[in-house]
Design an enzyme around this catalytic site. Structure first.
Site, PDB file in Angstrom:
ATOM      1  CB  THR A  32    -100.167  50.243  -4.096  1.00 38.45           C
ATOM      2  OG1 THR A  32     -99.375  49.337  -3.302  1.00 38.45           O
ATOM      3  CG2 THR A  32    -101.244  49.480  -4.842  1.00 38.45           C
ATOM      4  CG  ASP A  33     -95.282  49.827  -1.906  1.00 33.97           C
ATOM      5  OD1 ASP A  33     -96.294  49.859  -1.171  1.00 33.97           O
ATOM      6  OD2 ASP A  33     -94.542  48.828  -1.999  1.00 33.97           O
ATOM      7  CB  THR A  89     -99.159  44.312  -6.109  1.00 35.28           C
ATOM      8  OG1 THR A  89     -98.101  44.389  -5.159  1.00 35.28           O
ATOM      9  CG2 THR A  89    -100.131  43.238  -5.683  1.00 35.28           C
ATOM     10  CB  SER A 103     -93.743  51.078  -7.455  1.00 33.71           C
ATOM     11  OG  SER A 103     -94.459  51.131  -6.252  1.00 33.71           O
TER      12      SER A 103
END
Ligand code: SIN
Length: 330
Positions: free
Chosen positions: A91-92, A12, A58
């Site tokens: 972030t995932d 992101t 990700s």
């Protein structure tokens, strides 16, 4: 002048809302890392260069992406003027990548991962500030003689083994699962060392070792009300000779308990050569070791991080005979 290398992997932080997309929607991993770096404030005495390693959301991360990242880190960290590396990431799965890199790194120079919850085109984009904080973290850690793997997001610097995404959409989305941050970003724009500021002992690096590895099949299963072990037996039945099920991570209830029906199925799996490790579905506090527990507890590692650690353990990395103990130490 020292140099910080910024490796782009997507996420992101490189996300863009395209024309025609619904309100709040965007595509992750669009902007090149050069564009993310342009105009960012660099720490005094440092210059920066950038390389795009991959450009993905990700959630779609693969073993091959990790191998590409490890190869890039090996190449850049071999350059004498490189004082540290920043990795921009989604972030995932950033907590999984951080955990993997923590096992592979020689710990000598800082590698700081960063991410963002808002795409680069959002009015309240958090990526630029997070990237500047990550660049500053490299400089602060290097000045303190600290290497290792870290994650800098939203004014907190986390050790790799502690960090996890704890909120699905808040801008302040990360925590340490009960562990304290290593440093806090102060109003004046610098990092203040906190509780977990420290370093692991130096190790031989394993970047090139990773390039030669094919990952064993390691899956995750949840313990829950009415669990009956069906999924475990289905996985065993589907296990192929050329890619057999080698490991299972059980996301336990509480501090490491498992539904008795699931436990019976896991014992069947173990009898067929599957290694079982226990993590927890609970957000904070981790899994306690217990004398009577049938399988190892993985402390504060998340379910995803535990899967990474077990995968590496099954590959028997040289110089890290006990991956779990290595991750917990220091
Ligand atoms: C991703 O993980 O690549 C997308 C989500 C995010 O970065 O917040």
């Amino acid at each position: 002048m020292q140099r910080v290398v910024v490796l782009g992997t997507g996420g992101t932080i490189a996300g863009v809302a395209q024309a025609g997309m619904a309100e709040g929607r965007y595509q992750a991993g669009v902007l090149p890392v050069d564009a993310l770096l342009a105009g960012r404030r660099l720490p005094e005495g440092w210059q920066a260069s950038a390389e795009q390693v991959v450009a993905i959301d990700s959630k779609d991360l693969t073993w091959a992406h990790w191998q590409a990242l490890a190869a890039a880190l090996a190449r850049h960290l071999a350059e004498p003027d490189v004082g540290g590396v920043v990795v921009t990431h989604g972030t995932d799965t950033v907590e999984e990548t951080a955990c993997l890199l923590d096992v592979l790194h020689d710990q000598r120079r800082p590698v700081v991962l960063t991410a963002a919850m808002r795409p680069a085109t959002a009015a309240d984009a958090d990526g630029p500030a997070n990237l500047e904080q990550a660049l500053a973290a490299v400089a602060s850690l290097a000045a303190a003689g600290l290497g290792g793997i870290w994650v800098a997001v939203h004014g907190r610097l986390w050790r790799a083994r502690d960090v996890r995404k704890a909120h699905s959409h808040a801008i302040d989305a990360f925590d340490g699962g009960g562990a304290a941050p290593a440093a806090l970003w102060d109003e004046a724009g610098g990092w203040q060392a906190a509780e977990n500021w420290g370093a692991r002992a130096e190790q031989p690096p394993l970047w090139h070792w990773l390039a030669r590895q094919t990952p064993p099949r390691v899956a995750c299963v949840f313990s829950h009300a009415d669990a009956d072990g069906w999924l475990v037996h289905a996985a065993l039945a589907a296990s192929q000779p050329d890619a057999p099920l080698k490991g299972l991570v059980v996301a336990c209830t509480g501090h490491g308990t498992v539904h008795e029906a699931l436990e019976a199925a896991l014992k069947d799996a173990q009898a067929q050569g599957v290694t079982i490790w226990r993590s927890t579905r609970v957000a904070r506090g981790g899994v306690m070791p217990a004398d009577d527990a049938p399988w190892p507890a993985t402390g504060g590692l998340t379910v995803g991080q535990t899967r990474v650690a077990l995968t590496l353990q099954l590959l028997a990395p040289p110089q890290r005979p006990d991956v779990l103990a290595y991750l917990m130490a220091g």
